[in-house]
Design a protein around this motif. Sequence first.
Motif, PDB file in Angstrom:
ATOM      1  N   GLY A   1     -23.058   1.310  24.085  1.00 34.08           N
ATOM      2  CA  GLY A   1     -21.793   1.441  24.801  1.00 34.08           C
ATOM      3  C   GLY A   1     -21.161   0.073  25.035  1.00 34.08           C
ATOM      4  N   PRO A   2     -19.898   0.055  25.418  1.00 35.59           N
ATOM      5  CA  PRO A   2     -19.191  -1.214  25.586  1.00 35.59           C
ATOM      6  C   PRO A   2     -19.733  -2.099  26.705  1.00 35.59           C
ATOM      7  CG  PRO A   2     -17.797   0.629  26.229  1.00 35.59           C
ATOM      8  CD  PRO A   2     -19.040   1.213  25.632  1.00 35.59           C
ATOM      9  N   THR A   3     -20.412  -1.540  27.674  1.00 39.15           N
ATOM     10  CA  THR A   3     -20.932  -2.370  28.763  1.00 39.15           C
ATOM     11  C   THR A   3     -22.271  -3.017  28.436  1.00 39.15           C
ATOM     12  OG1 THR A   3     -21.988  -0.477  29.849  1.00 39.15           O
ATOM     13  CG2 THR A   3     -19.731  -1.034  30.543  1.00 39.15           C
ATOM     14  N   THR A   4     -22.957  -2.506  27.406  1.00 39.02           N
ATOM     15  CA  THR A   4     -24.267  -3.067  27.053  1.00 39.02           C
ATOM     16  C   THR A   4     -24.312  -3.685  25.657  1.00 39.02           C
ATOM     17  OG1 THR A   4     -25.038  -0.910  26.274  1.00 39.02           O
ATOM     18  CG2 THR A   4     -25.530  -1.494  28.571  1.00 39.02           C
ATOM     19  N   SER A   5     -23.324  -3.423  24.835  1.00 31.68           N
ATOM     20  CA  SER A   5     -23.357  -3.900  23.452  1.00 31.68           C
ATOM     21  C   SER A   5     -23.396  -5.416  23.364  1.00 31.68           C
ATOM     22  CB  SER A   5     -22.135  -3.402  22.687  1.00 31.68           C
ATOM     23  OG  SER A   5     -22.068  -4.029  21.418  1.00 31.68           O
ATOM     24  N   LEU A   6     -24.292  -5.919  22.558  1.00 32.85           N
ATOM     25  CA  LEU A   6     -24.367  -7.351  22.317  1.00 32.85           C
ATOM     26  C   LEU A   6     -23.238  -7.823  21.408  1.00 32.85           C
ATOM     27  CD1 LEU A   6     -28.208  -7.551  22.178  1.00 32.85           C
ATOM     28  CD2 LEU A   6     -26.722  -8.410  23.971  1.00 32.85           C
ATOM     29  N   HIS A   7     -22.613  -6.905  20.679  1.00 29.71           N
ATOM     30  CA  HIS A   7     -21.429  -7.264  19.897  1.00 29.71           C
ATOM     31  C   HIS A   7     -20.269  -7.620  20.827  1.00 29.71           C
ATOM     32  CE1 HIS A   7     -22.670  -6.411  15.750  1.00 29.71           C
ATOM     33  NE2 HIS A   7     -23.401  -5.428  16.256  1.00 29.71           N
ATOM     34  N   VAL A   8     -20.095  -6.872  21.901  1.00 31.06           N
ATOM     35  CA  VAL A   8     -19.019  -7.148  22.867  1.00 31.06           C
ATOM     36  C   VAL A   8     -19.227  -8.520  23.506  1.00 31.06           C
ATOM     37  CG1 VAL A   8     -17.948  -6.384  25.031  1.00 31.06           C
ATOM     38  CG2 VAL A   8     -18.520  -4.709  23.252  1.00 31.06           C
ATOM     39  N   LYS A   9     -20.469  -8.911  23.669  1.00 33.93           N
ATOM     40  CA  LYS A   9     -20.786 -10.224  24.241  1.00 33.93           C
ATOM     41  C   LYS A   9     -20.718 -11.340  23.197  1.00 33.93           C
ATOM     42  CE  LYS A   9     -23.816  -8.345  27.778  1.00 33.93           C
ATOM     43  NZ  LYS A   9     -24.196  -6.976  27.618  1.00 33.93           N
ATOM     44  N   GLY A  10     -20.543 -10.971  21.918  1.00 35.09           N
ATOM     45  CA  GLY A  10     -20.513 -11.969  20.848  1.00 35.09           C
ATOM     46  C   GLY A  10     -21.889 -12.466  20.459  1.00 35.09           C
ATOM     47  N   ALA A  11     -22.922 -11.717  20.835  1.00 35.09           N
ATOM     48  CA  ALA A  11     -24.298 -12.164  20.614  1.00 35.09           C
ATOM     49  C   ALA A  11     -24.994 -11.470  19.446  1.00 35.09           C
ATOM     50  CB  ALA A  11     -25.109 -11.942  21.891  1.00 35.09           C
ATOM     51  N   ALA A  12     -24.232 -10.702  18.657  1.00 33.34           N
ATOM     52  CA  ALA A  12     -24.820  -9.996  17.517  1.00 33.34           C
ATOM     53  C   ALA A  12     -23.830  -9.981  16.367  1.00 33.34           C
ATOM     54  CB  ALA A  12     -25.181  -8.566  17.913  1.00 33.34           C
ATOM     55  N   VAL A  13     -24.379  -9.922  15.160  1.00 34.81           N
ATOM     56  CA  VAL A  13     -23.545  -9.870  13.957  1.00 34.81           C
ATOM     57  C   VAL A  13     -24.191  -8.900  12.977  1.00 34.81           C
ATOM     58  CG1 VAL A  13     -24.686 -11.830  12.841  1.00 34.81           C
ATOM     59  CG2 VAL A  13     -22.324 -11.271  12.230  1.00 34.81           C
ATOM     60  N   ASP A  14     -23.354  -8.125  12.298  1.00 35.54           N
ATOM     61  CA  ASP A  14     -23.806  -7.245  11.232  1.00 35.54           C
ATOM     62  C   ASP A  14     -23.343  -7.852   9.918  1.00 35.54           C
ATOM     63  OD1 ASP A  14     -24.698  -5.568  13.235  1.00 35.54           O
ATOM     64  OD2 ASP A  14     -23.097  -4.094  12.983  1.00 35.54           O
ATOM     65  N   LEU A  15     -24.294  -8.168   9.064  1.00 34.48           N
ATOM     66  CA  LEU A  15     -23.987  -8.838   7.805  1.00 34.48           C
ATOM     67  C   LEU A  15     -24.074  -7.881   6.638  1.00 34.48           C
ATOM     68  CD1 LEU A  15     -25.934 -12.128   8.471  1.00 34.48           C
ATOM     69  CD2 LEU A  15     -23.473 -11.772   8.605  1.00 34.48           C
ATOM     70  N   GLY A  16     -23.199  -8.103   5.680  1.00 34.28           N
ATOM     71  CA  GLY A  16     -23.155  -7.250   4.506  1.00 34.28           C
ATOM     72  C   GLY A  16     -23.741  -7.916   3.293  1.00 34.28           C
ATOM     73  N   GLY A  17     -24.146  -7.044   2.403  1.00 35.75           N
ATOM     74  CA  GLY A  17     -24.751  -7.462   1.160  1.00 35.75           C
ATOM     75  C   GLY A  17     -26.259  -7.435   1.281  1.00 35.75           C
ATOM     76  N   SER A  18     -26.895  -6.620   0.448  1.00 36.96           N
ATOM     77  CA  SER A  18     -28.352  -6.549   0.517  1.00 36.96           C
ATOM     78  C   SER A  18     -28.984  -7.895   0.160  1.00 36.96           C
ATOM     79  CB  SER A  18     -28.886  -5.444  -0.401  1.00 36.96           C
ATOM     80  OG  SER A  18     -28.480  -5.669  -1.736  1.00 36.96           O
ATOM     81  N   ASP A  19     -28.284  -8.693  -0.646  1.00 35.72           N
ATOM     82  CA  ASP A  19     -28.823 -10.017  -0.953  1.00 35.72           C
ATOM     83  C   ASP A  19     -28.847 -10.897   0.286  1.00 35.72           C
ATOM     84  OD1 ASP A  19     -26.021 -10.124  -0.940  1.00 35.72           O
ATOM     85  OD2 ASP A  19     -25.924 -11.632  -2.535  1.00 35.72           O
ATOM     86  N   ALA A  20     -27.832 -10.777   1.149  1.00 40.62           N
ATOM     87  CA  ALA A  20     -27.783 -11.570   2.384  1.00 40.62           C
ATOM     88  C   ALA A  20     -28.880 -11.141   3.358  1.00 40.62           C
ATOM     89  CB  ALA A  20     -26.416 -11.462   3.040  1.00 40.62           C
ATOM     90  N   THR A  21     -29.025  -9.839   3.550  1.00 38.95           N
ATOM     91  CA  THR A  21     -30.045  -9.378   4.488  1.00 38.95           C
ATOM     92  C   THR A  21     -31.452  -9.640   3.946  1.00 38.95           C
ATOM     93  OG1 THR A  21     -29.857  -7.094   3.678  1.00 38.95           O
ATOM     94  CG2 THR A  21     -28.545  -7.698   5.617  1.00 38.95           C
ATOM     95  N   GLN A  22     -31.619  -9.565   2.634  1.00 33.94           N
ATOM     96  CA  GLN A  22     -32.911  -9.900   2.037  1.00 33.94           C
ATOM     97  C   GLN A  22     -33.216 -11.384   2.242  1.00 33.94           C
ATOM     98  OE1 GLN A  22     -35.313  -7.981   0.708  1.00 33.94           O
ATOM     99  NE2 GLN A  22     -36.558  -9.803   0.424  1.00 33.94           N
TER     100      GLN A  22
END
Length: 184
Positions: A115-136
């Motif tokens: 939710g918006p009150t607990t999400s670390l994305h809202v705090k700027g403390a998380a990132v979702d990265l694309g590309g299986s090569d990047a996550t690998q």
Amino acid sequence: MTRTRFVVASLIAVGLTVVVALITAALGGRPGGVGEADGVVPDGVTVFDDSYPAVSRLDPALLKALRRAARAAADDGVTFHVNSGWRSPAYQEQLLREATAKYGSAREAARWVAGPTTSLHVKGAAVDLGGSDATQWLSEHGAAYGLCQIYRNEPWHYELRAHAADGGCPDMYADATQDPRLRR
């Protein structure tokens, strides 16, 4: 129905579809009116694209670590694409509504979206990265930069754990429902 009525009804349906598409585009490209200012990112955004709030509003230490890792990954031909970074509370709320509709319940949605009150994305403390090569690449080298995958069910979700450079990343949670930081 006569042919004339059918043609008129078809034209009205097409017209309404066009109007809805235009309104959606004017509101930022997503239903609900959130757009780039809320953290929505188009395809191809990297950790170096400061013109997008999803990148520029990340925690400075997280962003610095991401950029250091991205420069090293580039030497291996890997690019870090940002699928999602910082998000406004409105965008986070919209994502939660969409996940609830998709998964059929708030409980199941919570495995994927906070939710918006607990999400670390809202705090700027998380990132979702694309590309299986990047996550690998990050799964093999991320700890050296303090970048850790936090949830087993989300190989794209990374957070900064500065101590990881010395002791490795902490054990992952099965999913977000196991993360005590997200409990209200």
